[in-house]
Write a protein that holds these residues in place. Sequence first.
Motif, PDB file in Angstrom:
ATOM      1  N   GLY A 194       2.296 -12.136   3.823  1.00 12.06           N
ATOM      2  CA  GLY A 194       1.227 -11.612   4.677  1.00 12.06           C
ATOM      3  C   GLY A 194       0.040 -11.113   3.863  1.00 12.06           C
ATOM      4  N   HIS A 195       0.316 -10.503   2.715  1.00  5.20           N
ATOM      5  CA  HIS A 195      -0.781 -10.068   1.837  1.00  5.20           C
ATOM      6  C   HIS A 195      -1.567 -11.263   1.304  1.00  5.20           C
ATOM      7  CE1 HIS A 195       0.172  -5.879   2.033  1.00  5.20           C
ATOM      8  NE2 HIS A 195       1.367  -6.027   1.486  1.00  5.20           N
ATOM      9  N   HIS A 196      -0.889 -12.374   1.045  1.00  4.24           N
ATOM     10  CA  HIS A 196      -1.570 -13.600   0.614  1.00  4.24           C
ATOM     11  C   HIS A 196      -2.593 -14.033   1.666  1.00  4.24           C
ATOM     12  CE1 HIS A 196      -2.202 -17.677  -0.887  1.00  4.24           C
ATOM     13  NE2 HIS A 196      -1.823 -18.151   0.292  1.00  4.24           N
ATOM     14  N   PHE A 197      -2.260 -13.795   2.942  1.00  4.86           N
ATOM     15  CA  PHE A 197      -3.158 -14.159   4.033  1.00  4.86           C
ATOM     16  C   PHE A 197      -4.185 -13.073   4.334  1.00  4.86           C
ATOM     17  CE2 PHE A 197       0.286 -17.161   4.693  1.00  4.86           C
ATOM     18  CZ  PHE A 197      -0.432 -18.328   4.911  1.00  4.86           C
ATOM     19  N   GLY A 198      -4.175 -12.001   3.552  1.00  4.31           N
ATOM     20  CA  GLY A 198      -5.183 -10.958   3.707  1.00  4.31           C
ATOM     21  C   GLY A 198      -4.801  -9.834   4.641  1.00  4.31           C
ATOM     22  N   LEU A 199      -3.558  -9.787   5.086  1.00  6.02           N
ATOM     23  CA  LEU A 199      -3.123  -8.716   5.973  1.00  6.02           C
ATOM     24  C   LEU A 199      -2.801  -7.460   5.165  1.00  6.02           C
ATOM     25  CD1 LEU A 199      -0.749 -10.756   8.305  1.00  6.02           C
ATOM     26  CD2 LEU A 199      -3.084  -9.999   8.801  1.00  6.02           C
ATOM     27  N   SER A 200      -3.185  -6.322   5.695  1.00  9.78           N
ATOM     28  CA  SER A 200      -2.850  -5.050   5.053  1.00  9.78           C
ATOM     29  C   SER A 200      -1.465  -4.609   5.519  1.00  9.78           C
ATOM     30  CB  SER A 200      -3.874  -3.977   5.444  1.00  9.78           C
ATOM     31  OG  SER A 200      -3.728  -3.651   6.818  1.00  9.78           O
ATOM     32  N   ASP A 201      -0.924  -3.588   4.881  1.00 13.85           N
ATOM     33  CA  ASP A 201       0.352  -3.023   5.327  1.00 13.85           C
ATOM     34  C   ASP A 201       0.235  -2.548   6.776  1.00 13.85           C
ATOM     35  OD1 ASP A 201       1.748  -3.493   2.969  1.00 13.85           O
ATOM     36  OD2 ASP A 201       1.301  -1.519   2.138  1.00 13.85           O
ATOM     37  N   ASP A 202      -0.873  -1.891   7.122  1.00 14.75           N
ATOM     38  CA  ASP A 202      -1.074  -1.415   8.492  1.00 14.75           C
ATOM     39  C   ASP A 202      -1.109  -2.575   9.485  1.00 14.75           C
ATOM     40  OD1 ASP A 202      -1.110   1.239   7.678  1.00 14.75           O
ATOM     41  OD2 ASP A 202      -3.309   1.342   7.595  1.00 14.75           O
ATOM     42  N   MET A 254       0.380  -5.450   9.187  1.00 14.38           N
ATOM     43  CA  MET A 254       1.731  -6.004   9.346  1.00 14.38           C
ATOM     44  C   MET A 254       2.628  -5.068  10.146  1.00 14.38           C
ATOM     45  SD  MET A 254       2.356  -8.107   5.840  1.00 14.38           S
ATOM     46  CE  MET A 254       1.338  -7.156   4.738  1.00 14.38           C
ATOM     47  N   HIS A 255       2.492  -3.766   9.945  1.00 14.37           N
ATOM     48  CA  HIS A 255       3.293  -2.818  10.738  1.00 14.37           C
ATOM     49  C   HIS A 255       2.917  -2.918  12.202  1.00 14.37           C
ATOM     50  CE1 HIS A 255       5.273  -1.182   7.289  1.00 14.37           C
ATOM     51  NE2 HIS A 255       4.161  -0.746   6.758  1.00 14.37           N
ATOM     52  N   ALA A 256       1.640  -3.086  12.513  1.00 12.65           N
ATOM     53  CA  ALA A 256       1.207  -3.236  13.899  1.00 12.65           C
ATOM     54  C   ALA A 256       1.790  -4.507  14.509  1.00 12.65           C
ATOM     55  CB  ALA A 256      -0.327  -3.244  13.982  1.00 12.65           C
ATOM     56  N   LEU A 257       1.784  -5.612  13.759  1.00 15.13           N
ATOM     57  CA  LEU A 257       2.365  -6.857  14.245  1.00 15.13           C
ATOM     58  C   LEU A 257       3.869  -6.714  14.478  1.00 15.13           C
ATOM     59  CD1 LEU A 257       0.456  -9.415  12.016  1.00 15.13           C
ATOM     60  CD2 LEU A 257       0.227  -9.153  14.495  1.00 15.13           C
ATOM     61  N   GLU A 258       4.548  -6.029  13.563  1.00 20.06           N
ATOM     62  CA  GLU A 258       5.983  -5.815  13.718  1.00 20.06           C
ATOM     63  C   GLU A 258       6.267  -4.975  14.962  1.00 20.06           C
ATOM     64  OE1 GLU A 258       6.993  -4.014   9.998  1.00 20.06           O
ATOM     65  OE2 GLU A 258       7.064  -5.930   8.938  1.00 20.06           O
ATOM     66  N   ASP A 259       5.446  -3.940  15.178  1.00 20.54           N
ATOM     67  CA  ASP A 259       5.631  -3.097  16.363  1.00 20.54           C
ATOM     68  C   ASP A 259       5.433  -3.896  17.652  1.00 20.54           C
ATOM     69  OD1 ASP A 259       6.160  -0.940  14.717  1.00 20.54           O
ATOM     70  OD2 ASP A 259       4.143  -0.059  14.920  1.00 20.54           O
ATOM     71  N   MET A 260       4.457  -4.802  17.659  1.00 18.65           N
ATOM     72  CA  MET A 260       4.209  -5.628  18.841  1.00 18.65           C
ATOM     73  C   MET A 260       5.373  -6.585  19.081  1.00 18.65           C
ATOM     74  SD  MET A 260       0.070  -6.372  18.541  1.00 18.65           S
ATOM     75  CE  MET A 260       0.385  -8.086  18.353  1.00 18.65           C
ATOM     76  N   ALA A 261       6.032  -7.026  18.012  1.00 21.56           N
ATOM     77  CA  ALA A 261       7.144  -7.976  18.155  1.00 21.56           C
ATOM     78  C   ALA A 261       8.422  -7.305  18.644  1.00 21.56           C
ATOM     79  CB  ALA A 261       7.399  -8.683  16.825  1.00 21.56           C
ATOM     80  N   ASP A 262       8.531  -6.001  18.408  1.00 18.80           N
ATOM     81  CA  ASP A 262       9.768  -5.287  18.802  1.00 18.80           C
ATOM     82  C   ASP A 262       9.854  -5.033  20.287  1.00 18.80           C
ATOM     83  OD1 ASP A 262      10.683  -5.227  16.229  1.00 18.80           O
ATOM     84  OD2 ASP A 262       9.985  -3.200  15.821  1.00 18.80           O
TER      85      ASP A 262
END
Length: 133
Positions: free
Chosen positions: A115-123, A125-133
């Motif tokens: 995800g960092h390779h694609f320019g995503l920050s930790d925040d 990715m955490h937001a995406l993970e929260d949406m997936a849960d």
Amino acid sequence: MTRTFGPPPSAQEFEAIARTAFARLPAEFAAHLGDVVLAVEEFADADTLAAMGIEDPFELTGLFEGVSLTEQSIEASGQMPNRVRLFRQPILDEWIADGHDLEHLIAHVVIHEVGHHFGLSDDDMHALEDMAD
């Protein structure tokens, strides 16, 4: 092969699990990985930990090194390829402490660093993970 208990995999088995996770990334992402290198190490080295302000080597399970796709330019040619580093001992420590499926945990770290390779920050990715849960 699911590992939720039992002896930890050898370094070679661990790397095979990581490479399988990397190879299973969806085609639309894999097509943009270019020459990203996957490396498995026991722990992050002292210089890496110091640069990140981390004292406990068990706190770092993975790291993306390079220039994200969103920051790349023609002026940056000639650089080393981007690299995803996984740190085996901290991942195994988390696996033992939390009891998660090891393959899932390794894949999670791989996906996070990619995800960092694609320019995503930790925040991000955490937001995406929260949406997936």
